[in-house]
Design a protein around this motif. Sequence first.
Motif, PDB file in Angstrom:
ATOM      1  N   ARG A   1       0.835  -1.197   0.000  1.00  0.00           N
ATOM      2  CA  ARG A   1       0.000   0.000   0.000  1.00  0.00           C
ATOM      3  C   ARG A   1       0.877   1.258   0.000  1.00  0.00           C
ATOM      4  NH1 ARG A   1      -4.371   0.872   4.665  1.00  0.00           N
ATOM      5  NH2 ARG A   1      -5.826  -0.058   3.207  1.00  0.00           N
TER       6      ARG A   1
ATOM      7  N   GLY B   1      -0.225   2.461  -3.211  1.00  0.00           N
ATOM      8  CA  GLY B   1      -1.480   3.100  -2.824  1.00  0.00           C
ATOM      9  C   GLY B   1      -1.618   4.479  -3.462  1.00  0.00           C
ATOM     10  N   ARG B   2      -2.835   4.796  -3.922  1.00  0.00           N
ATOM     11  CA  ARG B   2      -3.103   6.093  -4.551  1.00  0.00           C
ATOM     12  C   ARG B   2      -4.482   6.565  -4.109  1.00  0.00           C
ATOM     13  NH1 ARG B   2       1.351   5.187  -5.600  1.00  0.00           N
ATOM     14  NH2 ARG B   2       2.554   5.435  -7.515  1.00  0.00           N
TER      15      ARG B   2
ATOM     16  N   TYR C   1      -2.840  -7.686  -2.198  1.00  0.00           N
ATOM     17  CA  TYR C   1      -3.781  -6.663  -2.654  1.00  0.00           C
ATOM     18  C   TYR C   1      -5.093  -6.750  -1.872  1.00  0.00           C
ATOM     19  CZ  TYR C   1      -1.171  -4.998  -6.713  1.00  0.00           C
ATOM     20  OH  TYR C   1      -0.259  -4.407  -7.526  1.00  0.00           O
TER      21      TYR C   1
ATOM     22  N   VAL D   1      -5.354  -5.035   1.593  1.00  0.00           N
ATOM     23  CA  VAL D   1      -5.430  -3.573   1.754  1.00  0.00           C
ATOM     24  C   VAL D   1      -6.473  -2.944   0.832  1.00  0.00           C
ATOM     25  CG1 VAL D   1      -3.146  -3.159   2.697  1.00  0.00           C
ATOM     26  CG2 VAL D   1      -3.403  -3.390   0.228  1.00  0.00           C
ATOM     27  N   GLU D   2      -7.362  -3.777   0.265  1.00  0.00           N
ATOM     28  CA  GLU D   2      -8.378  -3.242  -0.633  1.00  0.00           C
ATOM     29  C   GLU D   2      -9.602  -2.809   0.178  1.00  0.00           C
ATOM     30  OE1 GLU D   2      -8.556  -2.501  -3.996  1.00  0.00           O
ATOM     31  OE2 GLU D   2     -10.492  -1.788  -3.323  1.00  0.00           O
ATOM     32  N   ASN D   3     -10.232  -1.753  -0.262  1.00  0.00           N
ATOM     33  CA  ASN D   3     -11.348  -1.182   0.490  1.00  0.00           C
ATOM     34  C   ASN D   3     -12.702  -1.745   0.037  1.00  0.00           C
ATOM     35  OD1 ASN D   3     -12.535   0.488   2.373  1.00  0.00           O
ATOM     36  ND2 ASN D   3     -12.679   2.228   0.973  1.00  0.00           N
TER      37      ASN D   3
ATOM     38  N   ALA E   1      -8.932   4.388  -0.661  1.00  0.00           N
ATOM     39  CA  ALA E   1      -7.793   4.496  -1.574  1.00  0.00           C
ATOM     40  C   ALA E   1      -7.837   3.326  -2.531  1.00  0.00           C
ATOM     41  CB  ALA E   1      -6.491   4.483  -0.787  1.00  0.00           C
TER      42      ALA E   1
ATOM     43  N   ASN F   1      -5.139   0.711  -4.987  1.00  0.00           N
ATOM     44  CA  ASN F   1      -3.763   0.269  -5.131  1.00  0.00           C
ATOM     45  C   ASN F   1      -3.509  -0.048  -6.592  1.00  0.00           C
ATOM     46  OD1 ASN F   1      -3.079   0.106  -2.180  1.00  0.00           O
ATOM     47  ND2 ASN F   1      -4.851  -1.249  -2.273  1.00  0.00           N
TER      48      ASN F   1
END
Lengths: 99, 583
Positions: A69, A73-74, B260, B263-265, B486, B488
């Motif tokens: 991230r 991360g962006r 991935y 940390v994915e929303n 956010a 990625n």
Amino acid sequence: MKKPITFFDRPENIRRLTFGFFIALGVLLLAEWFVVAHPHFRWEEMPFFSATYGFVACVGVIFTAKGLRWVLGRPESYYQGDDVENMKRIAPQEKSGPD
Amino acid sequence: MQPLLFPDGIAPSLLLIGGAFLLPWLHGRIHQFWRLALPALALGIFLSMPAGDHWVVPFLNHQLVLGHIDALSRVFGIIFSLMAFIGAIYALNVDDNVQHVAGFAYAGGALGVTLAGDLLSLYLFWEVMAVASTFLILARRTRRSRQAAMRYILVHVFGGLALLAGIVCLANTSGDLSVRHLRLDSLPTALIFLGIAVNAAVPPLHAWLQDAYPEATVAGAVFLSAFTTKSAVYVMARTFAGTEALIWLGAVMTILPVFYAEVENDIRRVLSYSLMNQVGFMLCGIGIGTELALNGAVSHAFCHILYKALLFMSAGAVLHVTGKITCTDIGGLHRTMPITCALCIVGAASISAFPLFSGFVSKSMIISAAGINHMGAIWLMLQFASAGVIAHAGIKVPFFTFFGHDAGLKAKEPPLNMLVAMGIAAFGCVFIGIYPQPLYALLPYPVDYVPYTGSHVVAQLQLLLFAIFAFYLLLKSGYYPSEVRAINLDTDWFYRRGGKWFYRLMDRGFNGLNRWCDHHLAHGTAAAAARFAANGPARLTATLLRGVIPPETVQRAFATGTIRLGVHAAAAVLFMVAIYLIA
């Protein structure tokens, strides 16, 4: 709207569940001595190999993901303006939420 | 089944595709009945058809085999029809013919690919799938979904064309177009491999999946999660079983997405990454290529379709009810959606391969096959990925959706049909987990595998529970990555950002060249030539005759305008002479 109080809202239940979980961890470590192992690899003969590997792998995954991230991360709006459609501003603004 | 178009009745693929296009003319209860009847009929055909080649159609100098039935195609046909049926129940409350027609045409395409006995009909159904599935994304009718659908179809057109190019090359070199085992050693087979790999979301060609699936409609994502990747797994198993490259590609594919996913929303994007991870296990099994590994890959595809659809259905139910599906916006929904929560946990337990759930009896065959073949590195990678699955799909998805911080959303259980569809899938997950024999009986090779041995159960539970323990400790100590709004970057960056740069480069490059030519050639040179033609001769004559005739007299003599015509005529004659001389 009043939300119903559920099983998981009572702290004593959470404490019981956590306690039960730790007991299960202990039982699993002990259980290793009572089952017949048929390993394919030398490292599987190490005591508590699966437990150690599961723990280390999960920590590894989470810390690598944090690093990922940090590098990749962006902000959510990163790709806005990358589509030709956006560049030309042809289409009117729409909600981008659910249908 | 009565003979209709063919002596064997109608092929299930054509039944679904043709039946889908009847839907716009049906209404009310008949509409709903037809949507349930189509996949049920297809399932009946798969269960009753004897093995062999059915529905053979002559086409040019070639035979299109629309129904090659053997153990491998039957098991995929059964799960695809069953999934179309579950999906139809889930979508029973949806009032949108675009989704219904696209959904059934898409499922029909998947059945066509499964049944294809020759590469040409396989390609045709492959493209039916690509086009029909795009409409399931478009049907969300948002700006984002429209753009995602455009990128989705472009990637699949690329993959489809690679497949077609390979098939055409193969037809020219060997002339044998039957769907058979291929060796990855020449350009035609490499192109076919590339085409299948795009649909199987093999890295680095995977990003279309995580880009498009979360933008699809609630029911559309359920259909999408089942067919494209798993039909590619099926074709891979038919054509490239035992290809070593697949072992490594599959193993990398199991590991890459877990980072991935962590940390994915967007929950549906987490599920898309976990979908890729699960397909990695299947491809790895296909690459190992032994009977046990192939049985593992096929049974894992079967179980995976059920639990992945279950997870997508529960995420879809949350999206349907609350309108939100990102970790930062939801949470604490177990209070208002307890049944959905329980069904989601069944899906999470199945994908994590907990004993007594379906993932355990199928994934362990693949990992055992890696062990039996002494592939130490692969075995460690697959086990690492298994621990990664429990972290994102096993805990993160149910925890951040139904527990965690309460976002205070107003919610209730979804409509009954959605709960019934989830219930059927959940029943399948638990049934297979407890009693895998009926599934094992369907597999292409005889099964001599016992998943429930003491050491296997203990080792798997240790792996999973200690991974959960690690998750618990990191969450408690604040080291777990926080939920943030956010994205990625993934490999779609290359064509999304790259596409923008390419567009700019073309814009600056060609439009710049155009402007330069317009300024210097069209306006500059042509105007200078015109000025010279108008005034040049008069000035030249006036200069030569300076002192003999006054310049004003010369200008007046040239003012008739005929000299312009003369210059142009001379230029034209010179041009023709030049052409004559050069020719």
